[in-house]
Design an enzyme around this catalytic site. Structure first.
Site, mmCIF file in Angstrom:
data_model
loop_
_atom_site.group_PDB
_atom_site.id
_atom_site.type_symbol
_atom_site.label_atom_id
_atom_site.label_comp_id
_atom_site.label_asym_id
_atom_site.label_seq_id
_atom_site.Cartn_x
_atom_site.Cartn_y
_atom_site.Cartn_z
ATOM 1 N N ASN A 39 0.838 -1.187 0.000
ATOM 2 C CA ASN A 39 0.000 0.000 0.000
ATOM 3 C C ASN A 39 0.881 1.247 0.000
ATOM 4 O OD1 ASN A 39 0.541 -0.931 2.751
ATOM 5 N ND2 ASN A 39 -0.837 0.674 3.480
ATOM 6 N N GLU A 41 0.322 5.275 0.673
ATOM 7 C CA GLU A 41 -0.601 6.315 1.121
ATOM 8 C C GLU A 41 -0.192 7.686 0.604
ATOM 9 O OE1 GLU A 41 -1.998 4.325 5.336
ATOM 10 O OE2 GLU A 41 -0.769 6.131 5.392
ATOM 11 N N CYS A 50 -4.014 0.577 -2.561
ATOM 12 C CA CYS A 50 -3.833 -0.638 -1.766
ATOM 13 C C CYS A 50 -2.821 -1.587 -2.416
ATOM 14 C CB CYS A 50 -5.163 -1.365 -1.626
ATOM 15 S SG CYS A 50 -6.444 -0.417 -0.792
ATOM 16 N N GLU A 52 -3.009 -4.783 -3.060
ATOM 17 C CA GLU A 52 -3.548 -5.690 -4.068
ATOM 18 C C GLU A 52 -3.616 -5.017 -5.437
ATOM 19 O OE1 GLU A 52 -5.904 -6.528 -0.196
ATOM 20 O OE2 GLU A 52 -4.859 -4.856 -1.130
ATOM 21 N N CYS A 86 -10.493 -3.202 -4.048
ATOM 22 C CA CYS A 86 -9.557 -4.256 -4.461
ATOM 23 C C CYS A 86 -10.292 -5.500 -4.914
ATOM 24 C CB CYS A 86 -8.586 -4.585 -3.333
ATOM 25 S SG CYS A 86 -7.385 -3.268 -3.060
#
Length: 126
Positions: A39, A41, A50, A52, A86
């Site tokens: 991830n 941010e 994210c 995934e 996701c």
């Protein structure tokens, strides 16, 4: 390296200065190649991505279109499933793949994406 270990190692690269919630993902294609993601941010949370999705987008950008499984690692007692966004991305690009959730304490659970996302939106609605 196995898929679970790859997801745990990917987690170490997470950029999570706001939530401090680090997640790693490892996506395996049909030929056994692994694409990892973490991830990332951003101060404007809506621009965060994210783990995934990072893994899927890395694979797609390399020309891969067929996948068999993904592992997702987080440091939580209760195993953390992919978020709704996701799940949608995984369904769109990977279909009903095997999803393994894991934590840093060796706990794992493996299920199919359809069990996490029983009524996905796909191109049949367009």
């Amino acid at each position: 390296m196995n898929l679970i270990q790859a997801s745990i190692e990917a987690r170490n690269h997470a950029h999570a200065p706001y939530s401090h919630f680090q997640v790693g993902a490892a996506l395996e294609d049909q030929d056994g190649r692994v694409f990892t993601g973490c991830n990332v941010e951003n101060a404007t949370y809506g621009l965060s991505v994210c783990a995934e999705r990072v893994a899927v987008f890395k694979a797609i950008s390399e020309g891969v279109r067929k996948f068999q499984r993904i592992a997702v690692a987080a440091d939580t007692d209760v195993l953390t499933p992919p978020c709704g966004a996701c799940r949608q991305i995984l369904w769109e690009f990977c279909g009903d793949i095997e999803v393994t959730l894991t934590n840093l304490h060796g706990k794992t659970e493996t299920l199919r994406l359809k069990d996490l996302f029983p009524r996905p939106f796909d191109d049949s609605f367009i």
